[in-house]
Design a protein around this motif. Structure first.
Motif, mmCIF file in Angstrom:
data_model
loop_
_atom_site.group_PDB
_atom_site.id
_atom_site.type_symbol
_atom_site.label_atom_id
_atom_site.label_comp_id
_atom_site.label_asym_id
_atom_site.label_seq_id
_atom_site.Cartn_x
_atom_site.Cartn_y
_atom_site.Cartn_z
ATOM 1 N N ARG A 78 0.907 -1.276 0.287
ATOM 2 C CA ARG A 78 -0.150 0.017 0.217
ATOM 3 C C ARG A 78 0.802 1.432 0.118
ATOM 4 O O ARG A 78 0.492 2.139 -0.536
ATOM 5 C CB ARG A 78 -0.967 -0.026 1.229
ATOM 6 C CG ARG A 78 -1.871 -1.055 1.160
ATOM 7 C CD ARG A 78 -3.234 -0.722 1.852
ATOM 8 N NE ARG A 78 -2.768 -0.475 3.389
ATOM 9 C CZ ARG A 78 -2.718 -1.521 4.239
ATOM 10 N NH1 ARG A 78 -2.945 -2.808 3.728
ATOM 11 N NH2 ARG A 78 -2.394 -1.120 5.553
ATOM 12 N N GLN A 79 2.108 1.309 0.871
ATOM 13 C CA GLN A 79 2.962 2.552 0.659
ATOM 14 C C GLN A 79 3.561 2.479 -0.685
ATOM 15 O O GLN A 79 3.589 3.805 -0.976
ATOM 16 C CB GLN A 79 3.927 2.206 1.785
ATOM 17 C CG GLN A 79 4.728 3.570 2.070
ATOM 18 C CD GLN A 79 3.929 4.845 2.582
ATOM 19 O OE1 GLN A 79 3.092 4.527 3.642
ATOM 20 N NE2 GLN A 79 3.919 5.714 1.887
ATOM 21 N N ILE A 80 3.670 1.514 -1.270
ATOM 22 C CA ILE A 80 4.330 1.801 -2.498
ATOM 23 C C ILE A 80 3.354 2.304 -3.406
ATOM 24 O O ILE A 80 3.785 3.307 -4.510
ATOM 25 C CB ILE A 80 4.665 0.456 -3.232
ATOM 26 C CG1 ILE A 80 5.693 -0.333 -2.323
ATOM 27 C CG2 ILE A 80 4.980 0.449 -4.888
ATOM 28 C CD1 ILE A 80 6.350 -1.934 -3.010
ATOM 29 N N PHE A 81 2.134 1.996 -3.494
ATOM 30 C CA PHE A 81 0.950 2.697 -4.208
ATOM 31 C C PHE A 81 1.026 4.017 -3.837
ATOM 32 O O PHE A 81 0.896 4.697 -4.913
ATOM 33 C CB PHE A 81 -0.293 1.884 -3.902
ATOM 34 C CG PHE A 81 -1.591 2.630 -4.182
ATOM 35 C CD1 PHE A 81 -1.556 2.918 -5.509
ATOM 36 C CD2 PHE A 81 -2.528 2.775 -3.292
ATOM 37 C CE1 PHE A 81 -2.781 3.537 -6.147
ATOM 38 C CE2 PHE A 81 -3.592 3.620 -3.931
ATOM 39 C CZ PHE A 81 -3.925 3.993 -5.210
ATOM 40 N N TYR A 82 0.862 4.420 -2.642
ATOM 41 C CA TYR A 82 0.631 5.740 -2.107
ATOM 42 C C TYR A 82 1.944 6.681 -2.757
ATOM 43 O O TYR A 82 1.513 7.692 -3.460
ATOM 44 C CB TYR A 82 0.747 6.005 -0.932
ATOM 45 C CG TYR A 82 -0.632 5.336 -0.145
ATOM 46 C CD1 TYR A 82 -1.606 4.985 -0.774
ATOM 47 C CD2 TYR A 82 -0.272 4.696 1.166
ATOM 48 C CE1 TYR A 82 -2.871 4.368 -0.169
ATOM 49 C CE2 TYR A 82 -1.287 3.800 1.962
ATOM 50 C CZ TYR A 82 -2.696 3.842 1.070
ATOM 51 O OH TYR A 82 -3.754 3.201 1.768
ATOM 52 N N ASP A 83 3.094 5.974 -2.486
ATOM 53 C CA ASP A 83 4.309 6.834 -2.975
ATOM 54 C C ASP A 83 4.216 7.007 -4.498
ATOM 55 O O ASP A 83 4.470 8.268 -5.051
ATOM 56 C CB ASP A 83 5.577 6.106 -2.592
ATOM 57 C CG ASP A 83 5.702 6.098 -1.139
ATOM 58 O OD1 ASP A 83 4.989 6.940 -0.578
ATOM 59 O OD2 ASP A 83 6.627 5.292 -0.844
ATOM 60 N N ALA A 84 3.940 5.707 -5.207
ATOM 61 C CA ALA A 84 3.972 5.944 -6.916
ATOM 62 C C ALA A 84 2.878 6.983 -7.032
ATOM 63 O O ALA A 84 2.866 7.529 -8.253
ATOM 64 C CB ALA A 84 3.605 4.516 -7.329
ATOM 65 N N LEU A 85 1.622 6.720 -6.678
ATOM 66 C CA LEU A 85 0.649 7.751 -6.855
ATOM 67 C C LEU A 85 0.967 9.405 -6.766
ATOM 68 O O LEU A 85 0.887 10.187 -7.925
ATOM 69 C CB LEU A 85 -0.577 7.459 -6.150
ATOM 70 C CG LEU A 85 -2.115 8.257 -6.540
ATOM 71 C CD1 LEU A 85 -3.268 7.402 -6.258
ATOM 72 C CD2 LEU A 85 -2.026 9.551 -5.802
ATOM 73 N N LEU A 86 1.594 9.571 -5.437
ATOM 74 C CA LEU A 86 1.914 10.956 -5.404
ATOM 75 C C LEU A 86 3.027 11.437 -6.445
ATOM 76 O O LEU A 86 2.840 12.555 -6.805
ATOM 77 C CB LEU A 86 2.516 11.245 -4.004
ATOM 78 C CG LEU A 86 1.492 11.629 -3.001
ATOM 79 C CD1 LEU A 86 2.284 11.882 -1.572
ATOM 80 C CD2 LEU A 86 0.806 12.859 -3.371
ATOM 81 N N ALA A 87 3.817 10.640 -6.775
ATOM 82 C CA ALA A 87 5.021 11.125 -7.435
ATOM 83 C C ALA A 87 4.582 11.159 -8.883
ATOM 84 O O ALA A 87 4.990 12.218 -9.658
ATOM 85 C CB ALA A 87 6.457 9.994 -7.377
#
Length: 304
Positions: free
Chosen positions: A168-177
């Motif tokens: 989930r953190q990978i998803f959040y980081d990828a989404l923001l970037a």
């Protein structure tokens, strides 16, 4: 913020199923290039609303418009939308690689290199039948589709619930970037309110089919405080204020007070021996949803 035509416009939207009103007179507008959280309890009407926005269901009354048009059977509009939901179905025998290979046919802005990078990050097995993927792997496939589609409107209906905390953190980081480099309108439906709170620029909260909150996320942060101490002192401090929630334990009490406290309020609380703490996004939404008699009127921020 410069005034623009909204990409999503909902006016008095109502959807009833026999004796159940899934949506009741919901109205809001979302401007382009914003990350909006669609929040609410199970059965609040979130999925019904998203089905209306993506042309999969018809309103009983009112309108839902995407890019100024009715999305129902409107290919020009639907080609600009990516809707990712948990439990997405695919044809029998489809492998994850087939799903990704077919994505450019549906999404004009599809970024295959970005999708490949996400496949590596999520460790998604491409040669396995989608139906044989674990729940987390199926969630990862949906997340990859949503992010790499770069659709002007991307709607996530909790497809990442199967992901573990790291994924989930990978998803959040990828989404923001990626959003920073490729802005678009993202509507994120979730129960994991505190996890996504720092991603959100705008918040919509549904409860029992009604729009409870329509507000800029920054103005919502810090819009309530928890005040704790001896019950009598807490009640005296809270008198005349909007109280969203109250807990007691013996002679102690904690109240959630709506509205920003002034420096004078903080001094008065300190003098009374009270402690003041910020209220988390999630706690604020819970308090608003579980105390209908204490709710404020729907808050809406106009774009100037």
């Amino acid at each position: 913020m410069t005034s623009q035509n909204p990409v999503i416009q909902v006016d008095d939207l109502t959807r009833s199923y026999r004796d159940v009103a899934a949506l009741q007179n919901v109205s809001f507008a979302l401007q382009p290039d914003i990350i909006c959280g669609l929040l609410g309890r199970n059965g609040a009407g979130k999925t019904t609303l998203m089905r209306m926005l993506t042309g999969q269901d018809f309103p009983s009354s009112g309108t839902a418009r995407m890019f100024g048009e009715n999305p129902v059977e409107n290919s020009a509009v639907l080609q600009q939308i990516c809707f990712v939901s948990e439990g997405q179905r695919y044809p029998d025998g489809y492998h994850a690689r087939h799903v990704l290979a077919g994505a450019p046919w549906f999404f004009a802005n599809w970024d295959a290199a970005f999708a490949d990078a996400l496949v590596d990050k999520f460790r998604l097995p491409l040669k396995r039948d989608v139906k044989k993927l674990s729940r987390g792997q199926q969630s990862a496939l949906g997340v990859i589709l949503g992010l790499a589609s770069r659709a002007p409107i991307t709607i996530f209906d909790e497809p990442y619930l199967g992901l573990d905390a790291v994924a989930r953190q990978i998803f959040y980081d990828a989404l923001l970037a990626d959003y920073a480099e490729n802005p678009r309108t993202i509507l994120l439906s979730t129960h994991l309110i505190d996890e996504v709170s720092n991603l959100l620029e705008h918040v919509l909260v549904l409860d029992e089919g009604r729009l409870l909150l329509d507000q800029d996320a920054e103005s919502l942060r810090g819009s309530a405080s928890a005040v704790a101490g001896r019950a009598g002192d807490v009640d005296s401090f809270a008198e005349g204020r909007r109280v969203l929630h109250r807990d007691t334990l013996g002679g102690l009490a904690t109240v959630t007070i709506s509205g920003r406290l002034t420096p004078a309020d903080h001094r008065a609380a300190t003098a009374a021996g009270l402690e003041i703490a910020p209220v988390s996004f999630q706690q604020l939404i819970v308090d608003l949803s579980t105390h209908p008699d204490r709710r404020p009127a729907v808050a809406s921020v106009a774009y100037e």
